[in-house]
Design an enzyme around this catalytic site. Structure first.
Site, PDB file in Angstrom:
ATOM      1  CG  ASP A   1      23.166  40.029  -8.915  1.00 51.67           C
ATOM      2  OD1 ASP A   1      23.942  39.622  -9.802  1.00 51.67           O
ATOM      3  OD2 ASP A   1      22.925  41.240  -8.744  1.00 51.67           O
ATOM      4  CB  SER A   2      27.742  40.081  -8.318  1.00 53.84           C
ATOM      5  OG  SER A   2      27.092  40.829  -9.325  1.00 53.84           O
TER       6      SER A   2
ATOM      7  CE1 TYR B   1      30.673  38.697  -6.206  1.00 52.69           C
ATOM      8  CE2 TYR B   1      29.551  36.806  -7.171  1.00 52.69           C
ATOM      9  CZ  TYR B   1      29.924  37.533  -6.057  1.00 52.69           C
ATOM     10  OH  TYR B   1      29.560  37.082  -4.805  1.00 52.69           O
ATOM     11  N   GLY B   2      32.322  40.775 -12.342  1.00 55.43           N
ATOM     12  CA  GLY B   2      32.784  40.740 -13.736  1.00 55.43           C
ATOM     13  C   GLY B   2      34.293  40.650 -13.910  1.00 55.43           C
TER      14      GLY B   2
ATOM     15  CB  CYS C   1      24.740  36.937 -11.127  1.00 49.20           C
ATOM     16  SG  CYS C   1      26.395  37.609 -11.374  1.00 49.20           S
ATOM     17  CG  ASN C   2      24.261  37.262 -17.531  1.00 54.77           C
ATOM     18  OD1 ASN C   2      23.911  36.614 -18.506  1.00 54.77           O
ATOM     19  ND2 ASN C   2      23.462  38.164 -16.974  1.00 54.77           N
ATOM     20  CB  THR C   3      29.809  37.254 -13.636  1.00 56.79           C
ATOM     21  OG1 THR C   3      29.636  38.424 -14.458  1.00 56.79           O
ATOM     22  CG2 THR C   3      31.277  36.968 -13.495  1.00 56.79           C
TER      23      THR C   3
ATOM     24  CD  GLU D   1      26.791  48.811  -9.898  1.00 55.08           C
ATOM     25  OE1 GLU D   1      27.733  49.149  -9.163  1.00 55.08           O
ATOM     26  OE2 GLU D   1      26.168  47.737  -9.770  1.00 55.08           O
TER      27      GLU D   1
ATOM     28  CB  CYS E   1      25.633  41.977 -18.152  1.00 53.55           C
ATOM     29  SG  CYS E   1      26.016  42.875 -16.631  1.00 53.55           S
ATOM     30  CB  THR E   2      22.047  41.539 -13.880  1.00 50.74           C
ATOM     31  OG1 THR E   2      23.304  42.058 -13.421  1.00 50.74           O
ATOM     32  CG2 THR E   2      21.974  40.056 -13.581  1.00 50.74           C
ATOM     33  CG  HIS E   3      24.177  46.216 -14.010  1.00 54.63           C
ATOM     34  ND1 HIS E   3      24.267  45.028 -13.316  1.00 54.63           N
ATOM     35  CD2 HIS E   3      24.532  47.184 -13.132  1.00 54.63           C
ATOM     36  CE1 HIS E   3      24.658  45.282 -12.074  1.00 54.63           C
ATOM     37  NE2 HIS E   3      24.827  46.584 -11.942  1.00 54.63           N
TER      38      HIS E   3
HETATM   39  N1  I24 Z   1      22.058  50.717 -10.251  1.00 54.84           N
HETATM   40  C1  I24 Z   1      22.755  49.689  -9.788  1.00 54.84           C
HETATM   41  N2  I24 Z   1      23.629  49.753  -8.774  1.00 54.84           N
HETATM   42  C2  I24 Z   1      23.813  50.910  -8.128  1.00 54.84           C
HETATM   43  C3  I24 Z   1      22.236  51.880  -9.627  1.00 54.84           C
HETATM   44  C4  I24 Z   1      23.104  52.026  -8.550  1.00 54.84           C
HETATM   45  N3  I24 Z   1      23.052  53.329  -8.147  1.00 54.84           N
HETATM   46  C5  I24 Z   1      22.173  53.956  -8.971  1.00 54.84           C
HETATM   47  N4  I24 Z   1      21.659  53.091  -9.861  1.00 54.84           N
HETATM   48  N5  I24 Z   1      24.662  51.000  -7.077  1.00 54.84           N
HETATM   49  O1  I24 Z   1      22.596  48.481 -10.376  1.00 54.84           O
HETATM   50  C6  I24 Z   1      25.339  49.874  -6.513  1.00 54.84           C
HETATM   51  C7  I24 Z   1      26.469  50.317  -5.662  1.00 54.84           C
HETATM   52  N6  I24 Z   1      27.597  50.628  -6.507  1.00 54.84           N
HETATM   53  C8  I24 Z   1      27.888  52.050  -6.467  1.00 54.84           C
HETATM   54  C9  I24 Z   1      29.093  52.375  -7.342  1.00 54.84           C
HETATM   55  O2  I24 Z   1      30.198  51.562  -6.936  1.00 54.84           O
HETATM   56  C10 I24 Z   1      29.949  50.180  -6.943  1.00 54.84           C
HETATM   57  C11 I24 Z   1      28.747  49.862  -6.097  1.00 54.84           C
HETATM   58  C12 I24 Z   1      21.564  48.277 -11.334  1.00 54.84           C
HETATM   59  C13 I24 Z   1      20.274  48.006 -10.661  1.00 54.84           C
HETATM   60  C14 I24 Z   1      19.300  47.392 -11.589  1.00 54.84           C
HETATM   61  C15 I24 Z   1      17.998  47.063 -10.902  1.00 54.84           C
HETATM   62  C16 I24 Z   1      20.696  53.348 -10.930  1.00 54.84           C
HETATM   63  C17 I24 Z   1      19.334  52.765 -10.638  1.00 54.84           C
HETATM   64  C18 I24 Z   1      18.592  53.200  -9.570  1.00 54.84           C
HETATM   65  C19 I24 Z   1      17.317  52.674  -9.297  1.00 54.84           C
HETATM   66  C20 I24 Z   1      16.835  51.661 -10.118  1.00 54.84           C
HETATM   67  C21 I24 Z   1      17.580  51.205 -11.177  1.00 54.84           C
HETATM   68  C22 I24 Z   1      18.839  51.751 -11.430  1.00 54.84           C
HETATM   69  F1  I24 Z   1      19.064  54.157  -8.761  1.00 54.84           F
HETATM   70  F2  I24 Z   1      19.563  51.326 -12.421  1.00 54.84           F
HETATM   71  N1  DGL Z   2      25.505  40.740 -12.057  1.00 55.70           N
HETATM   72  C1  DGL Z   2      26.645  40.771 -12.936  1.00 55.70           C
HETATM   73  C2  DGL Z   2      26.359  39.984 -14.215  1.00 55.70           C
HETATM   74  O1  DGL Z   2      25.231  39.765 -14.588  1.00 55.70           O
HETATM   75  C3  DGL Z   2      27.043  42.175 -13.324  1.00 55.70           C
HETATM   76  C4  DGL Z   2      27.690  42.945 -12.217  1.00 55.70           C
HETATM   77  C5  DGL Z   2      29.027  42.369 -11.799  1.00 55.70           C
HETATM   78  O2  DGL Z   2      29.993  42.398 -12.582  1.00 55.70           O
HETATM   79  O3  DGL Z   2      29.074  41.924 -10.660  1.00 55.70           O
HETATM   80  O4  DGL Z   2      27.277  39.583 -14.866  1.00 55.70           O
END
Ligand code: I24
Ligand code: DGL
Length: 270
Positions: A10-11, A42-43, A73-75, A152, A184-186
Site C-alpha cells: 500500500d502507499s 499516491y493519489g 491500494c486502489n491507486t 489522516e 480508496c482504502t481510507h
Molecule cells: N489514518 C491514516 N493515516 C494517518 C490516520 C492517520 N493519523 C490519524 N489517523 N496518518 O490512514 C498517516 C500519516 N499522514 C499524516 C498527515 O500527512 C500525511 C501522512 C488511515 C488508516 C486506516 C487504517 C486516523 C486513524 C487512527 C487510528 C486508526 C484509524 C485511523 F489514528 F483512521
Molecule cells: N491507498 C490509497 C488508495 O487506496 C489512498 C492513499 C493515497 O492516495 O496514497 O487509493
C-alpha cells in the site's frame, strides 16, 4: 508453499483496512505488509511514478518469499497492476476487480457510483472494468480528493467530516445510483457518514473486503490455503518512514499488542 506468507502492499497505512479484513477472513494465514509512508499519498502522483514505487514494494515483498501478492491500494491497482502482474509467477490480486464484481452483483437498477482518489479516477479503471463485463451498466465516477486528508487528520467522525462528505457526495443525490463503490482504502473509515448521507437505499461496497474474499477463493483454487487451523497467522509490518506513527495507527486499528513495524529503504532495492 501453503506455509508461506501473503504479501500486501500500500502507499501508506490505508491498506491496513484490507489487512484487518484478512485477519478476520483468513486468521490462519501469515501476512507481510509494506506501506510506502514516506512517499504517500499516491493519489495525486503521475502514473509512471506510482508504477515505479509499486515495483519497488513488489520486489521487496518477493524477497519475503510470499505465495500471493495483494495490491491493498486502489491507486496502485489502477495504475500499476496491469504493468506488474504479467512479470510475476505468483497470483496477484488487486482491489478493483473484486469491488466491481460485488457492485455488479449488488445493483438492481443498473446504476453504480464510484468514489476514489484523483489517480484512480483519471485511470477510469473502475468504469472500464465494469463496462468490460456489462456495457449496459451506467457508472457515475467521481474523485473525492478531500477524503484522504480528512481521515489522516483524524477527523473521520467530526462535524467537518460530515460537511465534507455531504458536499462531495451531493452530485450523487441527483442520480439514482443504488450501489456505491468505496474505491480508496481510507473510505471505509467514513462509511457511517457516507451511509447516513446517501441513505439505506444505496449499498456501499468495500473494495478491500471484497479483495480478501477473492484471495480466499484463489488460495483454494491454487491449493495454497494454510489448512492448519491451529496456526495463528503471524503479521509482519514494514514501512518506508519512521515507524512510530505507523505503530500507533496500526496498533489501534488492528487491535494488536506488541506491534513493531520495521523501517526499510526500498528505493535502493534491486
Ligand atoms: N489514518 C491514516 N493515516 C494517518 C490516520 C492517520 N493519523 C490519524 N489517523 N496518518 O490512514 C498517516 C500519516 N499522514 C499524516 C498527515 O500527512 C500525511 C501522512 C488511515 C488508516 C486506516 C487504517 C486516523 C486513524 C487512527 C487510528 C486508526 C484509524 C485511523 F489514528 F483512521
Ligand atoms: N491507498 C490509497 C488508495 O487506496 C489512498 C492513499 C493515497 O492516495 O496514497 O487509493
Amino acid at each position: 508453499m501453503v506455509n508461506q506468507p501473503i504479501g500486501f502492499l500500500d502507499s501508506g497505512v490505508g491498506g491496513l483496512t484490507v489487512v484487518k479484513e484478512a485477519m478476520r477472513q483468513l486468521p490462519h494465514e501469515d501476512i507481510v505488509f509494506i506501506g510506502d509512508q514516506a512517499r504517500l499519498p499516491y493519489g495525486p502522483r503521475p502514473a509512471e511514478q506510482v508504477q515505479e514505487f509499486t515495483w519497488q514494494m513488489t520486489n521487496f515483498l518477493l524477497q519475503k518469499n510470499i505465495k500471493m501478492l495483494v495490491f491493498a491500494c486502489n491507486t496502485a491497482t489502477a495504475e500499476a497492476l496491469s504493468v506488474i502482474k504479467p512479470h510475476l509467477s505468483i497470483p496477484v490480486v488487486g482491489v478493483i476487480l473484486p469491488g466491481t464484481r460485488a457492485a455488479i452483483k449488488a445493483t438492481h437498477n443498473n446504476h453504480i457510483g464510484v468514489i476514489s482518489t484523483e489517480g484512480t479516477y483519471k485511470s477510469q479503471a473502475y468504469v472500464q472494468a465494469i463496462h468490460e463485463r456489462n456495457p449496459d451498466l451506467e457508472v457515475t465516477s467521481m474523485a473525492a480528493p478531500k477524503f484522504v486528508p480528512l481521515v489522516e487528520s483524524n477527523q473521520f467522525d467530526t462535524p467537518l467530516a460530515k460537511k465534507v462528505v455531504e458536499e462531495t457526495l451531493a452530485p450523487f443525490k441527483k442520480t439514482n445510483i443504488d450501489t456505491l463503490i468505496l474505491g480508496c482504502t481510507h473510505y471505509p473509515l467514513l462509511r457511517p457518514l457516507i451511509q447516513d448521507f446517501l441513505g439505506d437505499s444505496v449499498e456501499l461496497i468495500d473494495s478491500g473486503a471484497e479483495a480478501v474474499s477473492e484471495v480466499s477463493v484463489l488460495l483454494d483454487y491454487f491449493d495454497l490455503t494454510n489448512a492448519n487451523n491451529t496456526h495463528q497467522g503471524s503479521r509482519k509490518f514494514y514501512t518506508t518512514a519512521a515507524p512510530e506513527m505507523f505503530d500507533l495507527i496500526a496498533t489501534q486499528w488492528l487491535g494488536l499488542t506488541d506491534l513493531r513495524a520495521q523501517e526499510v529503504n526500498i528505493s535502493e532495492e534491486k
